[in-house]
Scaffold this active site. Sequence first.
Site, PDB file in Angstrom:
ATOM      1  N   THR A  25      65.718  15.802  70.679  1.00  0.00           N
ATOM      2  CA  THR A  25      65.359  14.613  71.638  1.00  0.00           C
ATOM      3  C   THR A  25      65.211  13.496  70.497  1.00  0.00           C
ATOM      4  O   THR A  25      65.550  12.274  71.057  1.00  0.00           O
ATOM      5  CB  THR A  25      64.114  15.025  72.201  1.00  0.00           C
ATOM      6  OG1 THR A  25      63.118  15.530  70.996  1.00  0.00           O
ATOM      7  CG2 THR A  25      64.197  15.679  73.301  1.00  0.00           C
ATOM      8  N   ASP A  26      65.153  13.523  69.212  1.00  0.00           N
ATOM      9  CA  ASP A  26      65.022  12.414  68.443  1.00  0.00           C
ATOM     10  C   ASP A  26      65.991  11.362  68.575  1.00  0.00           C
ATOM     11  O   ASP A  26      66.038  10.193  68.690  1.00  0.00           O
ATOM     12  CB  ASP A  26      64.570  12.889  66.869  1.00  0.00           C
ATOM     13  CG  ASP A  26      65.701  13.667  66.281  1.00  0.00           C
ATOM     14  OD1 ASP A  26      66.502  14.251  66.865  1.00  0.00           O
ATOM     15  OD2 ASP A  26      65.592  13.744  65.166  1.00  0.00           O
ATOM     16  N   GLY A 111      64.677  24.453  51.922  1.00  0.00           N
ATOM     17  CA  GLY A 111      65.964  24.488  52.501  1.00  0.00           C
ATOM     18  C   GLY A 111      66.039  25.468  53.753  1.00  0.00           C
ATOM     19  O   GLY A 111      66.849  26.095  54.601  1.00  0.00           O
ATOM     20  N   GLY A 113      64.080  24.601  56.802  1.00  0.00           N
ATOM     21  CA  GLY A 113      63.880  24.017  57.980  1.00  0.00           C
ATOM     22  C   GLY A 113      62.551  23.693  58.243  1.00  0.00           C
ATOM     23  O   GLY A 113      61.917  23.107  59.251  1.00  0.00           O
ATOM     24  N   SER A 116      60.874  20.699  53.393  1.00  0.00           N
ATOM     25  CA  SER A 116      60.445  20.453  51.986  1.00  0.00           C
ATOM     26  C   SER A 116      60.695  19.125  51.404  1.00  0.00           C
ATOM     27  O   SER A 116      60.113  18.450  50.718  1.00  0.00           O
ATOM     28  CB  SER A 116      60.709  21.500  51.004  1.00  0.00           C
ATOM     29  OG  SER A 116      62.230  21.450  50.923  1.00  0.00           O
ATOM     30  N   SER A 117      62.020  18.621  52.038  1.00  0.00           N
ATOM     31  CA  SER A 117      62.458  17.235  51.494  1.00  0.00           C
ATOM     32  C   SER A 117      61.540  16.251  51.788  1.00  0.00           C
ATOM     33  O   SER A 117      61.084  15.221  51.036  1.00  0.00           O
ATOM     34  CB  SER A 117      63.935  17.010  52.110  1.00  0.00           C
ATOM     35  OG  SER A 117      63.806  17.245  53.607  1.00  0.00           O
ATOM     36  N   GLU A 154      65.705   9.043  51.950  1.00  0.00           N
ATOM     37  CA  GLU A 154      66.460  10.147  52.251  1.00  0.00           C
ATOM     38  C   GLU A 154      67.840   9.850  52.831  1.00  0.00           C
ATOM     39  O   GLU A 154      69.035  10.492  52.645  1.00  0.00           O
ATOM     40  CB  GLU A 154      65.916  10.994  53.065  1.00  0.00           C
ATOM     41  CG  GLU A 154      66.698  12.196  53.607  1.00  0.00           C
ATOM     42  CD  GLU A 154      65.829  13.571  53.656  1.00  0.00           C
ATOM     43  OE1 GLU A 154      64.669  13.616  53.363  1.00  0.00           O
ATOM     44  OE2 GLU A 154      66.495  14.764  54.259  1.00  0.00           O
ATOM     45  N   ASP A 166      60.374  13.831  60.271  1.00  0.00           N
ATOM     46  CA  ASP A 166      59.682  14.650  59.261  1.00  0.00           C
ATOM     47  C   ASP A 166      58.796  13.831  58.416  1.00  0.00           C
ATOM     48  O   ASP A 166      57.621  14.299  57.865  1.00  0.00           O
ATOM     49  CB  ASP A 166      60.882  15.146  58.380  1.00  0.00           C
ATOM     50  CG  ASP A 166      61.754  16.419  59.183  1.00  0.00           C
ATOM     51  OD1 ASP A 166      61.557  16.572  59.987  1.00  0.00           O
ATOM     52  OD2 ASP A 166      62.988  16.632  58.588  1.00  0.00           O
TER      53      ASP A 166
END
Length: 375
Positions: A25-26, A111, A113, A116-117, A154, A166
């Site tokens: 949805t984003d 990695g 999902g 962590s990024s 990012e 995120d």
Amino acid sequence: MQTFGRQPAFVARAPGRVNLIGEHTDYNDGFVLPMAIDRDVTIIGASRDDRVVRLRSVNFGDETSFALDRIEKAHDGAWSNYARGVADVLQRAGFALCGFDGVIYGEVPIGSGLSSSAAIEMATLMAFAAAGAGGSAPLALDGAQAARLAQRAENEFVGVNCGIMDQFIASLGKAGHALFIDCRSLAYELTPMPKGVTVLVVDTSAPRSLAASAYNERRAQCEAAARLLGAPALRDVSAETFERRRGELPDLIARRAAHVIYENRRVLDAVAALRASDVATFGRLMNQSHASLRDAYEVSSKELDAVVEIAQRVPGVYGARMTGAGFGGCAIALVDDAQVGALTQAVLHEYPRRTGRAPKVYACVASNGASWRTL
Ligand code: ADP
Ligand code: MG
């Protein structure tokens, strides 16, 4: 801090996250409802007198350093680009930074999902706030601004075209709460989670090889649907308008649009259910979300479906769904605290039999967003 021969002076941290409902949805200007989880990326550090940043990642067993006056990108895929990018965007936004030595330790699976990024970005931003505090360069920015700068790091420095969810939840999460975000206006609201329930996260350990190309294809299909319906984004199409006009769309495009339009409505209904402490309704909406992602949006996988089917049969589970972009990654289940053990056992027992893969299971509670303190 042994590697740097120094005593730590501060600790900075930021959490990973799961999205409870509101998938794909984003990028349609819609709604999402993530919560921060009780797994952090943590940086302990001490500021330096010069303008150098030295970092060690315990997870990668690797060290890096860079000068704040000349921040260069490390090779593609290097973990340090997240920290370099945060430093770069903060300075470009006019903030005066102070160098520091820091050791990074992440408990957010990398990695998988769980983002962590965003956690390492927000933890780095907090480390700069800690390193500059008390000196001439305190970082004065609010949580939403901080999240936008981390996202820019990012997008522009690391080169990953992620949305704002995120970083927003890693920055603004609150213990015991989910965060309702309007991805168009970036208005947000903390909503209390029901008491007595746990979010069980199951990592399918399945590769997400199809994810990137399917993601781009879905985005294009949604844009086509909005264009055919004469709307700026699918966010602007009500379910009523859609049902009246869906015959004007090619069948595949109509099914993609149906997912997004009804998923946005499910997020609003889920927020209302949280406000009413109606966990049963919330769980049903999660189940509906999964069915829609599987059948209409077609981004699930046999592994994700297996976890969801296993979970939905365990007593005390209110609902289950895939979370994230799909084709692998994680599924979540909302479960009564008393049944976490039974659900975990069911997944550990049945999932490998059905898929030939070993799952990883994390029981999570809603946790606080990024913070720092002196030691
Ligand atoms: P996800 O966000 O789903 O975990 P990403 O591929 O977006 O996966 O981000 C993972 C990357 O973030 C890692 O490859 C690494 O570059 C960086 N990262 C995450 N945690 C750490 C850590 N503890 N130490 C160093 N780098 C990290
Ligand atoms: Mg990520």
